[in-house]
Design a protein around this motif. Structure first.
Motif, mmCIF file in Angstrom:
data_model
loop_
_atom_site.group_PDB
_atom_site.id
_atom_site.type_symbol
_atom_site.label_atom_id
_atom_site.label_comp_id
_atom_site.label_asym_id
_atom_site.label_seq_id
_atom_site.Cartn_x
_atom_site.Cartn_y
_atom_site.Cartn_z
ATOM 1 N N ILE A 57 -0.350 3.938 -9.605
ATOM 2 C CA ILE A 57 -0.495 4.758 -8.436
ATOM 3 C C ILE A 57 -0.882 3.792 -7.111
ATOM 4 O O ILE A 57 -0.355 3.920 -6.023
ATOM 5 C CB ILE A 57 -1.515 6.176 -8.796
ATOM 6 C CG1 ILE A 57 -0.906 7.004 -9.574
ATOM 7 C CG2 ILE A 57 -1.717 6.922 -7.247
ATOM 8 C CD1 ILE A 57 -1.622 8.063 -10.296
ATOM 9 N N VAL A 58 -2.053 3.201 -7.469
ATOM 10 C CA VAL A 58 -2.374 2.348 -6.211
ATOM 11 C C VAL A 58 -1.487 1.248 -5.820
ATOM 12 O O VAL A 58 -1.358 1.147 -4.591
ATOM 13 C CB VAL A 58 -3.739 1.496 -6.784
ATOM 14 C CG1 VAL A 58 -4.300 0.676 -5.923
ATOM 15 C CG2 VAL A 58 -5.059 2.673 -7.096
ATOM 16 N N GLU A 59 -0.775 1.049 -6.632
ATOM 17 C CA GLU A 59 0.421 -0.191 -6.298
ATOM 18 C C GLU A 59 1.330 0.656 -5.500
ATOM 19 O O GLU A 59 1.830 0.038 -4.543
ATOM 20 C CB GLU A 59 0.838 -0.925 -7.598
ATOM 21 C CG GLU A 59 -0.022 -1.713 -8.150
ATOM 22 C CD GLU A 59 0.547 -2.387 -9.565
ATOM 23 O OE1 GLU A 59 1.606 -2.079 -9.862
ATOM 24 O OE2 GLU A 59 -0.071 -3.370 -10.055
ATOM 25 N N GLN A 60 1.791 1.856 -5.925
ATOM 26 C CA GLN A 60 2.904 2.621 -5.151
ATOM 27 C C GLN A 60 2.369 2.907 -3.764
ATOM 28 O O GLN A 60 3.134 2.912 -2.921
ATOM 29 C CB GLN A 60 3.010 3.699 -5.999
ATOM 30 C CG GLN A 60 4.150 3.685 -7.131
ATOM 31 C CD GLN A 60 4.058 4.811 -8.116
ATOM 32 O OE1 GLN A 60 3.885 5.971 -7.666
ATOM 33 N NE2 GLN A 60 4.590 4.613 -9.243
ATOM 34 N N ILE A 61 0.891 3.449 -3.686
ATOM 35 C CA ILE A 61 0.341 3.900 -2.364
ATOM 36 C C ILE A 61 0.315 2.537 -1.488
ATOM 37 O O ILE A 61 1.008 2.466 -0.356
ATOM 38 C CB ILE A 61 -1.060 4.199 -2.522
ATOM 39 C CG1 ILE A 61 -0.973 5.382 -3.314
ATOM 40 C CG2 ILE A 61 -1.730 4.352 -1.219
ATOM 41 C CD1 ILE A 61 -2.302 6.148 -3.705
ATOM 42 N N PHE A 62 0.098 1.250 -1.825
ATOM 43 C CA PHE A 62 0.008 0.169 -1.393
ATOM 44 C C PHE A 62 1.457 -0.206 -0.699
ATOM 45 O O PHE A 62 1.674 -0.694 0.249
ATOM 46 C CB PHE A 62 -0.772 -0.989 -1.992
ATOM 47 C CG PHE A 62 -2.453 -0.842 -1.666
ATOM 48 C CD1 PHE A 62 -2.802 -1.100 -0.374
ATOM 49 C CD2 PHE A 62 -3.172 -0.659 -2.503
ATOM 50 C CE1 PHE A 62 -4.199 -0.989 -0.204
ATOM 51 C CE2 PHE A 62 -4.368 -0.798 -2.763
ATOM 52 C CZ PHE A 62 -4.965 -0.840 -1.481
ATOM 53 N N ALA A 63 2.301 -0.106 -1.754
ATOM 54 C CA ALA A 63 3.572 -0.627 -1.492
ATOM 55 C C ALA A 63 4.367 0.525 -0.330
ATOM 56 O O ALA A 63 4.851 -0.205 0.593
ATOM 57 C CB ALA A 63 4.602 -0.358 -2.680
ATOM 58 N N LYS A 64 3.916 1.692 -0.642
ATOM 59 C CA LYS A 64 4.382 2.539 0.495
ATOM 60 C C LYS A 64 3.861 2.296 1.775
ATOM 61 O O LYS A 64 4.652 2.452 2.912
ATOM 62 C CB LYS A 64 4.138 4.240 0.072
ATOM 63 C CG LYS A 64 4.703 5.035 0.752
ATOM 64 C CD LYS A 64 4.467 6.390 0.299
ATOM 65 C CE LYS A 64 5.195 7.635 1.300
ATOM 66 N NZ LYS A 64 4.940 8.656 0.673
ATOM 67 N N LYS A 65 2.560 1.876 1.932
ATOM 68 C CA LYS A 65 1.777 1.772 3.084
ATOM 69 C C LYS A 65 2.395 0.454 3.722
ATOM 70 O O LYS A 65 2.577 0.423 4.887
ATOM 71 C CB LYS A 65 0.292 1.768 3.033
ATOM 72 C CG LYS A 65 -0.291 2.761 2.538
ATOM 73 C CD LYS A 65 -0.757 3.563 3.820
ATOM 74 C CE LYS A 65 -1.745 4.873 3.373
ATOM 75 N NZ LYS A 65 -1.990 5.520 4.755
ATOM 76 N N LEU A 66 2.590 -0.413 2.923
ATOM 77 C CA LEU A 66 3.043 -1.922 3.353
ATOM 78 C C LEU A 66 4.534 -1.653 3.979
ATOM 79 O O LEU A 66 4.747 -1.989 5.047
ATOM 80 C CB LEU A 66 3.017 -2.723 2.204
ATOM 81 C CG LEU A 66 3.413 -4.236 2.443
ATOM 82 C CD1 LEU A 66 2.466 -4.800 3.697
ATOM 83 C CD2 LEU A 66 3.380 -4.998 1.256
ATOM 84 N N GLY A 67 5.217 -0.604 3.122
ATOM 85 C CA GLY A 67 6.570 -0.552 3.620
ATOM 86 C C GLY A 67 6.775 0.098 4.877
ATOM 87 O O GLY A 67 7.399 -0.343 5.953
ATOM 88 N N GLN A 68 5.717 1.103 5.069
ATOM 89 C CA GLN A 68 5.586 1.687 6.181
ATOM 90 C C GLN A 68 5.299 0.870 7.546
ATOM 91 O O GLN A 68 6.062 0.878 8.576
ATOM 92 C CB GLN A 68 4.950 3.072 6.315
ATOM 93 C CG GLN A 68 5.187 4.105 5.420
ATOM 94 C CD GLN A 68 4.314 5.194 5.212
ATOM 95 O OE1 GLN A 68 2.908 4.881 5.517
ATOM 96 N NE2 GLN A 68 4.751 6.351 4.408
#
Length: 160
Positions: free
Chosen positions: A134-145
């Motif tokens: 979940i943390v990796e997905q959040i960071f990936a999403k934030k980084l992606g944005q």
């Protein structure tokens, strides 16, 4: 003084092999130095599966989490199976009260504790893994944005 070991009881309890050995002391002198003051006593053993969190651990480490009569006093491979055990040869023990039934009851109780700790350990592993995902997905999403915004700004600048 020679000691002999005899298997007196064994069963599979909740998937764990447990067994009791009678330790027979052949007294060869007039003096008896065994703490139990008896010519024999019982040891109890649990065979641990390879996926157990206790597999390969020393008995002192296991004693910190699993309670059994006066603590585990054995941990080693027996016939290529990792086995932990305890004995009833302590000062104050006697073959009348620390008999086969007593040892089997202690073993079953220890297995129940092991299963409970294993379940908790498995749940903790799953929860940690899921939280990490979940943390990796959040960071990936934030980084992606952030990357999308940065690319959009660069595109706008290049079009000007």
């Amino acid at each position: 003084m020679k000691r002999g070991f005899e298997l007196v009881n064994e069963e599979v309890y909740k998937g764990y092999k447990i067994y009791v050995m009678e330790v027979k002391n052949n007294i060869s002198s007039l003096f008896w130095w065994d703490a139990t003051n008896s010519p024999s006593y019982f040891n109890g053993y649990i065979v641990l599966p390879k996926n157990s969190k206790y597999y390969g651990k020393e008995y002192d480490t296991i004693n910190k989490e699993i309670e059994i009569h006066k603590g585990f006093t054995f941990s080693n491979f027996v016939d290529n199976e990792y086995t932990i055990g305890f004995d009833t040869g302590h000062l104050g023990d006697n073959i009348t009260t620390q008999n086969v039934d007593f040892v089997m009851k202690e073993l079953r109780c220890a297995v129940d504790q092991i299963i409970e700790k294993e379940l908790k350990y498995d749940v903790e592993k799953v929860v940690k893994k899921e939280l990490r995902n979940i943390v990796e997905q959040i960071f990936a999403k934030k980084l992606g944005q952030k990357m999308i915004k940065k690319l959009e700004k660069e595109r706008v600048k290049s079009n000007e």
